[in-house]
Every structure is written in structure tokens, then in C-alpha cells.
Design an enzyme around this catalytic site. Structure first.
Site, PDB file in Angstrom:
ATOM      1  N   ASP A  96       0.835  -1.199   0.000  1.00 38.81           N
ATOM      2  CA  ASP A  96       0.000   0.000   0.000  1.00 38.81           C
ATOM      3  C   ASP A  96       0.870   1.250   0.000  1.00 38.81           C
ATOM      4  O   ASP A  96       1.951   1.263   0.585  1.00 38.81           O
ATOM      5  CB  ASP A  96      -0.884   0.038   1.250  1.00 38.81           C
ATOM      6  CG  ASP A  96      -2.019  -0.951   1.199  1.00 38.81           C
ATOM      7  OD1 ASP A  96      -2.413  -1.341   0.092  1.00 38.81           O
ATOM      8  OD2 ASP A  96      -2.508  -1.343   2.266  1.00 38.81           O
ATOM      9  N   THR A 106      -8.100  -0.686   2.388  1.00 40.56           N
ATOM     10  CA  THR A 106      -7.089  -1.735   2.399  1.00 40.56           C
ATOM     11  C   THR A 106      -7.683  -3.137   2.350  1.00 40.56           C
ATOM     12  O   THR A 106      -7.352  -3.929   1.473  1.00 40.56           O
ATOM     13  CB  THR A 106      -6.183  -1.594   3.629  1.00 40.56           C
ATOM     14  OG1 THR A 106      -5.540  -0.325   3.559  1.00 40.56           O
ATOM     15  CG2 THR A 106      -5.123  -2.684   3.660  1.00 40.56           C
TER      16      THR A 106
END
Length: 65
Positions: free
Chosen positions: A8, A48
């Protein structure tokens, strides 16, 4: 065995920019792994957990709990 790593908040161009500084595992991943340079989320906002579920299953976030 198949292993997938999702990073990420890392720009795609950082792989090339910093590859000379990588060693051991990250270097091996670059040399022996698959890198999807043009991968994209098919939706605007990302979270996420559901984002990783989408990447690993192909299911859109609206179908992921």
C-alpha cells in the site's frame, strides 16, 4: 506455492527507482517474481481490506464483506 505481496502507498515507479538498493528478498522478488506494472483498481475509493480481497479474488468491493 504462490505468494502475493501487496504494498500500500507505494508508487509503481519506486520499484525501478530504488531497485539498486534492494537486496535479499526484495531483489529476489524483482528477479524471479511477477510485477503487474499496469494494475489498477476498477473503482475510485480504496480501502485496504476490500482492496486486497479484490486483488486476490477478482471480486468487486460491492460483493466483498
Amino acid at each position: 506455492m504462490v505468494v502475493m505481496i501487496v504494498v500500500d502507498q507505494m508508487r509503481g515507479d519506486y520499484v525501478d527507482k530504488f531497485k539498486g538498493q534492494w537486496n535479499a528478498g526484495l531483489k529476489r522478488l524483482l528477479q524471479e517474481g511477477a510485477w503487474f506494472r499496469d494494475a489498477a483498481y476498477p473503482y475510485a475509493a480504496t480501502e485496504t481490506c476490500v482492496g486486497h480481497a479484490t486483488i486476490s479474488t477478482g471480486a468487486l468491493p460491492s460483493t466483498t464483506e
